[in-house]
Design an enzyme around this catalytic site. Structure first.
Site, PDB file in Angstrom:
ATOM      1  CG  ASN A   7     -40.870  16.631 148.059  1.00 47.35           C
ATOM      2  OD1 ASN A   7     -40.678  16.148 146.939  1.00 47.35           O
ATOM      3  ND2 ASN A   7     -41.564  16.000 148.990  1.00 47.35           N
ATOM      4  CE  LYS A  14     -46.157  17.742 149.550  1.00 51.87           C
ATOM      5  NZ  LYS A  14     -46.111  16.466 150.145  1.00 51.87           N
ATOM      6  NE  ARG A  92     -39.134  12.473 149.036  1.00 51.92           N
ATOM      7  CZ  ARG A  92     -40.333  12.047 149.369  1.00 51.92           C
ATOM      8  NH1 ARG A  92     -41.296  12.892 149.591  1.00 51.92           N
ATOM      9  NH2 ARG A  92     -40.570  10.768 149.456  1.00 51.92           N
ATOM     10  CG  HIS A 181     -41.610   5.731 152.176  1.00 51.01           C
ATOM     11  ND1 HIS A 181     -42.511   4.692 152.130  1.00 51.01           N
ATOM     12  CD2 HIS A 181     -42.281   6.801 151.690  1.00 51.01           C
ATOM     13  CE1 HIS A 181     -43.658   5.105 151.641  1.00 51.01           C
ATOM     14  NE2 HIS A 181     -43.553   6.390 151.348  1.00 51.01           N
ATOM     15  NE  ARG A 242     -48.402   4.159 145.437  1.00 51.08           N
ATOM     16  CZ  ARG A 242     -47.443   4.762 146.124  1.00 51.08           C
ATOM     17  NH1 ARG A 242     -46.348   4.104 146.446  1.00 51.08           N
ATOM     18  NH2 ARG A 242     -47.568   6.017 146.476  1.00 51.08           N
ATOM     19  CG  ASN A 336     -52.559  10.951 162.674  1.00 51.97           C
ATOM     20  OD1 ASN A 336     -52.449  11.667 163.659  1.00 51.97           O
ATOM     21  ND2 ASN A 336     -51.955  11.213 161.518  1.00 51.97           N
ATOM     22  CD  GLU A 385     -40.476  11.552 154.148  1.00 49.82           C
ATOM     23  OE1 GLU A 385     -41.640  11.944 154.356  1.00 49.82           O
ATOM     24  OE2 GLU A 385     -40.178  10.826 153.192  1.00 49.82           O
TER      25      GLU A 385
HETATM   26  P1  ADP Z   1     -48.396  10.563 152.074  1.00 49.73           P
HETATM   27  O1  ADP Z   1     -47.952   9.189 151.686  1.00 49.73           O
HETATM   28  O2  ADP Z   1     -49.240  11.233 151.048  1.00 49.73           O
HETATM   29  O3  ADP Z   1     -47.311  11.430 152.683  1.00 49.73           O
HETATM   30  P2  ADP Z   1     -49.503  10.610 154.765  1.00 49.73           P
HETATM   31  O4  ADP Z   1     -48.317  10.104 155.501  1.00 49.73           O
HETATM   32  O5  ADP Z   1     -49.899  12.023 154.951  1.00 49.73           O
HETATM   33  O6  ADP Z   1     -49.444  10.261 153.235  1.00 49.73           O
HETATM   34  O7  ADP Z   1     -50.745   9.661 155.180  1.00 49.73           O
HETATM   35  C1  ADP Z   1     -52.011   9.844 154.643  1.00 49.73           C
HETATM   36  C2  ADP Z   1     -52.897   8.729 155.167  1.00 49.73           C
HETATM   37  O8  ADP Z   1     -53.000   8.842 156.594  1.00 49.73           O
HETATM   38  C3  ADP Z   1     -54.315   8.801 154.621  1.00 49.73           C
HETATM   39  O9  ADP Z   1     -54.741   7.516 154.242  1.00 49.73           O
HETATM   40  C4  ADP Z   1     -55.098   9.274 155.819  1.00 49.73           C
HETATM   41  O10 ADP Z   1     -56.417   8.812 155.798  1.00 49.73           O
HETATM   42  C5  ADP Z   1     -54.330   8.646 156.958  1.00 49.73           C
HETATM   43  N1  ADP Z   1     -54.689   9.299 158.220  1.00 49.73           N
HETATM   44  C6  ADP Z   1     -54.449  10.556 158.618  1.00 49.73           C
HETATM   45  N2  ADP Z   1     -55.028  10.795 159.820  1.00 49.73           N
HETATM   46  C7  ADP Z   1     -55.667   9.655 160.177  1.00 49.73           C
HETATM   47  C8  ADP Z   1     -56.460   9.244 161.291  1.00 49.73           C
HETATM   48  N3  ADP Z   1     -56.715  10.075 162.288  1.00 49.73           N
HETATM   49  N4  ADP Z   1     -56.949   7.986 161.301  1.00 49.73           N
HETATM   50  C9  ADP Z   1     -56.700   7.136 160.286  1.00 49.73           C
HETATM   51  N5  ADP Z   1     -55.968   7.458 159.214  1.00 49.73           N
HETATM   52  C10 ADP Z   1     -55.455   8.699 159.159  1.00 49.73           C
END
Ligand code: ADP
Length: 400
Positions: A7, A14, A92, A181, A242, A336, A385
């Site tokens: 990617n 990555k 990707r 996505h 955004r 999460n 992904e």
């Molecule tokens: P990307 O779009 O960069 O792939 P990710 O899917 O890794 O992003 O998501 C990142 C987001 O997930 C961040 O806003 C981060 O704060 C949030 N996040 C990760 N762990 C938690 C958590 N335990 N509680 C709330 N938000 C979380």
């Protein structure tokens, strides 16, 4: 067969190697600051705590990938004895325009088509092509496969993807909704179908990919019917930095008063808005949640807007599809944030959506979090992904 998944971003890259016999991850890594001072590769072999770090000048993606290949055959950190064990590389690619409805083997024609899509993905497609070309140079006998973020969404009907602008802009410049996505939403669809015990083509869900970038996808009978991102990944939900949907007339209105150019406005909407712009705290949901819990009004407002917009799209998609089997949460926030999921699903019984607050107290693993009597299931599915890219790559090179 082992598959390398790459990617490429403009200054970072990555990668992962997956074993397709059992879909296990063998190693993963990240190269940062390509073509800048301080290039660094960090490589992790699964099962080893110690990481391999390479700090060396990497003038371009070819240099970066040659260090990646070295790491893959390293006696201690490597996962193959020689590069011949890598059966194929899956890349990707951000934007496939209208040319690609599925993943494809890279040929000169495919490269040309990816190049044609550069105006639609000006930051990512050139980097994705650099990655493909670097691998071709370093591994000339290994097949390369391109997996597009936009491909899954090509099944949308015209009423989902045509903007009500003068039609000539679609004809002249391909201005339309593409969606992003797609690889994640497709993976989620397949896993959701498996969890529901249904065939993908009989499964209708709303896939909520909530991360730094967020999008919802309405999946009707296994195919994308609508999605919240548009011509670019700016449209739709409130995201980390955004703005998502706003009245388009706000753009000239603000630009005129602030003396800003289109480019300035583009930067403001992509980099200074969203959770960051409203809260003034951070674009990271965890920081914003922490500030909100400490009583910060704007942080709470930023989160409330996020919840409101996700609900807005869920309602719209249920109406568009005349009901769904499940709502699925994925990506950083979706996997999460217990409170985000609870807030989004609150007061949606009228739509058949009823979360179980106890079952919802979970992070990052596949499970059902709806109440037993909820007509619409609520699922938590960690996205993958890279595995989806590897599966496509495997199927294409083995002719499955
Ligand atoms: P990307 O779009 O960069 O792939 P990710 O899917 O890794 O992003 O998501 C990142 C987001 O997930 C961040 O806003 C981060 O704060 C949030 N996040 C990760 N762990 C938690 C958590 N335990 N509680 C709330 N938000 C979380």
């Amino acid at each position: 067969m082992k598959i390398l998944v790459i990617n490429c971003g403009s200054s970072s890259l990555k990668y992962q190697v997956l074993n397709m016999e059992d879909h296990s991850l063998l190693c993963k890594g990240l190269v940062e600051r390509i073509a800048a001072d301080g290039s660094v590769l960090t490589h992790t072999k699964i099962g080893l705590d110690e990481k391999k770090k390479v700090e060396a000048p990497m003038a371009d993606h070819t240099a970066a990938i040659s260090y990646v290949l070295e790491a893959l055959v390293d006696p201690k950190f490597g996962v193959v004895a020689s590069m011949d064990e890598i059966g194929a590389v899956g890349h990707r690619v951000l934007h496939g325009g209208e040319a690609f409805t599925a993943s494809t083997l890279v040929t000169p024609e495919v490269e040309a088509a990816i190049e044609d899509c550069i105006p639609l993905g000006p930051l990512h497609n050139p980097a994705n092509l650099m990655g493909i070309r670097a691998c071709q140079g370093l591994m000339p006998n290994t097949p390369q496969v391109a997996v597009f973020d936009t491909a899954f969404h090509q099944s949308m009907p015209a009423e989902s993807f045509i903007y009500p602008l003068p039609y000539e802009y679609y004809e002249k410049y391909h201005v339309r909704r593409y969606g992003f996505h797609g690889t994640s939403h497709r993976y989620i669809t397949l896993r959701a179908a498996a969890m529901l015990g249904k065939k993908p083509e009989e499964t209708s869900i709303i896939s909520c990919h909530l991360g730094n970038g967020s999008s919802l996808c309405a999946v009707k009978n296994g195919k994308c019917y609508d999605t919240s991102m548009g011509l670019t990944p700016l449209e739709g939900l409130e995201m980390g930095t955004r703005c998502g949907d706003i009245d388009p007339a706000a753009v000239p209105f603000i630009a005129e008063r602030e003396g800003l150019s289109f480019k300035d406005m583009d930067t403001i909407m992509n980099k200074k808005s969203g959770l960051l712009g409203v809260s003034g705290v951070s674009g990271d949901a965890r920081d914003v949640e922490e500030a909100a819990n400490a009583g910060n009004y704007r942080a709470q407002l930023a989160l409330d807007i996020f919840t409101h917009r996700v609900k807005h799209y869920i309602g719209a998609y249920i109406a568009e599809m005349n009901g769904v089997d499940a709502i699925v949460f994925t990506a950083g926030i979706g996997e999460n944030s217990i409170t985000s999921r609870e807030n989004i699903c609150r007061d949606m019984e009228a739509l058949g959506i009823k979360i179980d607050p106890e079952k919802n107290k979970v992070r990052g693993r596949e499970c059902v979090i709806s109440a037993d009597d909820s007509p619409v299931k609520i699922l938590l599915i960690p996205t993958n992904e890279e595995l989806m890219i590897a599966m496509d790559t495997y199927d294409i090179v083995t002719g499955k």
